[in-house]
Design a protein around this motif. Structure first.
Motif, short mmCIF file in Angstrom:
data_model
loop_
_atom_site.label_atom_id
_atom_site.label_comp_id
_atom_site.label_asym_id
_atom_site.label_seq_id
_atom_site.Cartn_x
_atom_site.Cartn_y
_atom_site.Cartn_z
N GLU A 29 15.66 50.53 -31.02
CA GLU A 29 16.86 49.49 -32.00
C GLU A 29 15.92 49.59 -32.54
O GLU A 29 17.02 49.83 -33.86
CB GLU A 29 17.22 49.26 -30.25
CG GLU A 29 18.27 48.56 -31.15
CD GLU A 29 19.59 48.56 -30.49
OE1 GLU A 29 19.66 48.23 -29.32
OE2 GLU A 29 20.95 48.91 -31.47
N VAL A 32 15.24 51.74 -34.95
CA VAL A 32 16.23 52.52 -36.38
C VAL A 32 17.14 52.23 -37.38
O VAL A 32 17.55 52.74 -38.24
CB VAL A 32 16.62 53.79 -35.27
CG1 VAL A 32 18.03 54.28 -35.65
CG2 VAL A 32 15.89 54.23 -34.64
N SER A 33 17.40 50.92 -36.49
CA SER A 33 18.42 50.33 -37.56
C SER A 33 17.26 49.62 -39.09
O SER A 33 19.17 50.00 -39.75
CB SER A 33 18.83 49.39 -36.45
OG SER A 33 19.09 48.91 -35.08
N ILE A 36 17.98 52.62 -40.86
CA ILE A 36 19.10 53.24 -41.45
C ILE A 36 19.50 52.37 -43.05
O ILE A 36 20.14 52.93 -43.27
CB ILE A 36 20.07 52.90 -40.31
CG1 ILE A 36 19.51 54.42 -39.26
CG2 ILE A 36 21.66 53.82 -41.03
CD1 ILE A 36 20.16 54.11 -38.67
N PHE A 299 19.07 58.12 -29.45
CA PHE A 299 19.16 58.10 -30.77
C PHE A 299 20.70 58.39 -31.07
O PHE A 299 21.05 57.26 -32.65
CB PHE A 299 18.61 59.51 -31.55
CG PHE A 299 18.74 58.91 -32.72
CD1 PHE A 299 17.72 57.92 -33.61
CD2 PHE A 299 19.28 60.23 -33.79
CE1 PHE A 299 17.76 58.53 -35.32
CE2 PHE A 299 19.50 60.38 -34.75
CZ PHE A 299 19.03 59.25 -36.13
N LEU A 300 21.17 59.25 -30.32
CA LEU A 300 22.74 59.27 -31.26
C LEU A 300 23.59 57.99 -30.97
O LEU A 300 24.10 57.27 -31.53
CB LEU A 300 23.39 59.83 -30.13
CG LEU A 300 24.89 60.04 -30.73
CD1 LEU A 300 25.02 60.59 -31.49
CD2 LEU A 300 25.27 61.32 -29.34
N TRP A 303 22.41 55.87 -34.32
CA TRP A 303 22.90 56.62 -35.09
C TRP A 303 25.00 56.20 -35.57
O TRP A 303 24.93 55.50 -36.58
CB TRP A 303 22.72 57.53 -34.58
CG TRP A 303 23.23 58.55 -36.11
CD1 TRP A 303 23.55 57.97 -37.38
CD2 TRP A 303 23.04 60.30 -36.44
NE1 TRP A 303 23.82 59.16 -37.95
CE2 TRP A 303 23.51 60.34 -37.28
CE3 TRP A 303 23.20 60.96 -34.96
CZ2 TRP A 303 23.45 61.99 -37.86
CZ3 TRP A 303 22.86 62.35 -35.29
CH2 TRP A 303 23.52 62.78 -36.37
N VAL A 304 25.00 56.06 -33.33
CA VAL A 304 26.55 55.77 -34.30
C VAL A 304 26.92 54.67 -34.23
O VAL A 304 27.14 53.68 -34.62
CB VAL A 304 27.33 56.12 -32.48
CG1 VAL A 304 28.69 55.03 -32.76
CG2 VAL A 304 27.89 56.96 -32.38
N TRP A 306 25.52 52.18 -36.43
CA TRP A 306 25.38 51.87 -37.81
C TRP A 306 26.28 52.48 -38.92
O TRP A 306 25.16 53.10 -39.83
CB TRP A 306 23.44 52.10 -38.37
CG TRP A 306 23.22 50.52 -37.98
CD1 TRP A 306 22.00 51.10 -36.55
CD2 TRP A 306 23.15 49.24 -37.64
NE1 TRP A 306 21.68 49.53 -36.33
CE2 TRP A 306 22.44 48.80 -36.83
CE3 TRP A 306 24.17 48.21 -38.65
CZ2 TRP A 306 21.83 47.69 -36.90
CZ3 TRP A 306 23.89 47.14 -38.31
CH2 TRP A 306 23.26 46.91 -37.16
N SER A 307 26.98 53.33 -37.91
CA SER A 307 27.54 54.57 -39.26
C SER A 307 29.17 54.02 -38.54
O SER A 307 30.39 54.75 -39.63
CB SER A 307 27.68 56.02 -38.47
OG SER A 307 26.40 55.67 -38.65
#
Lengths: 341, 124
Positions: A29, A32-33, A36, A299-300, A303-304, A306-307
């Motif tokens: 987490e 990946v954060s 991004i 991962f999704l 991904w979501v 931070w999107s």
């Protein structure tokens, strides 16, 4: 006797793997954060920071543990334990892989238990985690905790309805609640979609798949539905008053719930441990296929996060009751029509 | 039948052991230095105002009641869904589905009624 030993070993391995995966998810987490957001993220403890979760765990143990004034002491301690235990128990029926080996003619399969009520088990036992949230929020005797707990509970029970109905659409197609049989049915040659696509339920139940994935986000209190925490309004939500290992247990519960929900998505809609066009795939390939799909959904979640921006609470409840519930009802009725006639 | 649940008992023992041990460990190993300020509820640094055991919005109660209603519906549907193809093979698929349709229709009416009455509105 060897069968018994193999069973115990299997349970210990799956339990250990789940806890480790939850630990690794906390690192993932943050990494990946950071990725991004064009940062580096924790990379000091061990190579690429892989020992960070271990360091965090040790630090959590040595932190001060206290019960705030006016809190209901036993419920306050019970809540995080319940939250983690419910998520850890719900993994029991997930089929991670096919046949490992046979001992004395007894097949040893890669799952803790193949219950005939598998799909219901995950919903029922996983649903107990809601008690952790509401008890933790109420017992803390803090207003932020109370409101966070209430909001999270209302949200989780609202989306649970649509989630169950989506699971039932798959169950109606498969004629069983046993998750391993659902996977095997998706793997069989005569379930091929249009004769060439893999027989995954995602092709037969696209609406249920989309609804289910969104419901898993709401069920696990993740962005864009993270009203349990809602940092900008409620400080920390239901775990505002928690410290040390009690705080960590809430997080173990959250990440385990995310992992179990990803496993459920893969099992129900993406063929679980089966490999497309290769029904006789060896055990390890099947396991790898399962873990690959689960990793994508984990991962999704990030991904979501931070999107998308966070919803407003009334929008969330409107979406759950006025859009998802009717759609899920229509979906199961259409499925029922197709199956029954 | 019961042996199916034996591995789950092992898992339960592991899980209960795990949460108990980590809670005890942090209780033993963590430092303890308590004071009045630390023990009070967090309200952004201010002194806590009033009690937390307050009345809460009726909406939450309504959502809970609706949840029970539709959750029971989902459970009934689960019984049907797990045997839908068996019913069809027995030649009574259409009949059973018609019954399910009536059952869901009655509950859909409930949802429509609550919706119409504004029970699903949060900003009122």
């Amino acid at each position: 006797m060897t069968v018994l030993l193999a069973t115990i070993l299997k349970v210990v391995v799956i339990f250990g793997a789940l806890i480790s995966a939850a630990g690794i998810s906390t690192l993932a987490e943050r990494r990946v954060s950071a990725w991004i957001q064009h940062r580096i993220g924790p990379n000091r403890v061990g190579p690429f920071g892989v020992l960070q979760p271990l360091a965090d765990g040790i630090k959590f143990i040595f932190k001060e543990e206290f019960v705030p004034e006016g809190a209901n002491r036993w419920l306050f301690i019970l809540a995080p334990a319940l939250s983690a235990a419910a998520a850890l128990m719900s993994v029991a029926v997930i089929p991670f892989g096919g046949l490992i080996t046979e001992i004395d003619g007894t097949p040893i399969l890669m799952s803790i238990a193949d219950l005939d009520i598998g799909a219901l088990w995950v919903v029922a036992i996983g649903g107990l985690g809601i008690y952790g949230v509401i008890l933790g929020g109420w017992a803390s005797n803090s207003k932020y905790s109370l409101f966070g707990g209430l909001r999270a509970t209302a949200q989780m029970i609202s989306y649970e309805l649509s989630m169950i109905l989506c699971i039932l659409a798959v169950v109606a197609m498969s004629d069983t609640l046993n998750l391993r049989e659902i996977v095997n049915l998706q793997d069989s040659a005569d379930s091929r979609c249009f004769g060439f696509l893999p027989g995954w339920n995602i092709f037969y139940q696209p609406l249920a798949f989309v609804l289910f994935v969104i419901c898993t986000f709401a069920e696990t209190n993740r962005h864009p539905f993270d009203f349990a925490e809602c940092e900008s309004e409620l400080v920390g939500g239901f775990h505002t008053e928690y410290s040390s290992m009690k705080f960590a247990l809430f997080f173990i519960g959250e990440y385990c719930a995310m992992i179990v929900m990803s496993c459920m998505t893969v099992t129900l809609f993406l063929g679980g441990f089966s490999v497309p066009y290769w029904s006789e795939a060896p055990f390890l390939i099947g396991l790898a296929s399962f873990l690959l799909k689960v990793t994508f959904f984990m991962f999704l979640f990030l991904w979501v996060r931070w999107s998308l921006p966070r919803f407003r609470y009334d929008q969330l409840m409107n979406l759950g009751w006025k859009v998802f519930l009717p759609l899920a009802l229509v979906n199961i009725l259409l499925t029922g029509l197709a199956v029954s006639l | 039948m019961l042996t199916d649940y034996f591995p789950i008992l092992i898992l339960l023992a592991l899980v209960v052991g795990f949460v108990t041990v980590v809670l005890l460990l942090s209780n033993i190993a963590g430092r303890k230095r308590m004071n009045q300020e630390k023990a009070s509820a967090y309200e952004c640094g201010m002194d806590a105002v009033g009690d937390t055991r307050v009345r809460i919005s009726i909406h939450y109660y309504l959502v809970a009641v609706l949840f029970i209603l539709f959750d029971v519906e989902a459970l009934f549907l689960a019984l049907w869904a797990s045997a839908a193809k068996t019913f069809k093979e027995a030649g009574i698929g259409g009949l059973i589905f018609a019954e399910i349709l009536i059952f869901v229709f009655v509950l859909a009416l409930t949802l429509a009624y609550v919706w119409r009455k504004g029970g699903l509105e949060w900003d009122r």
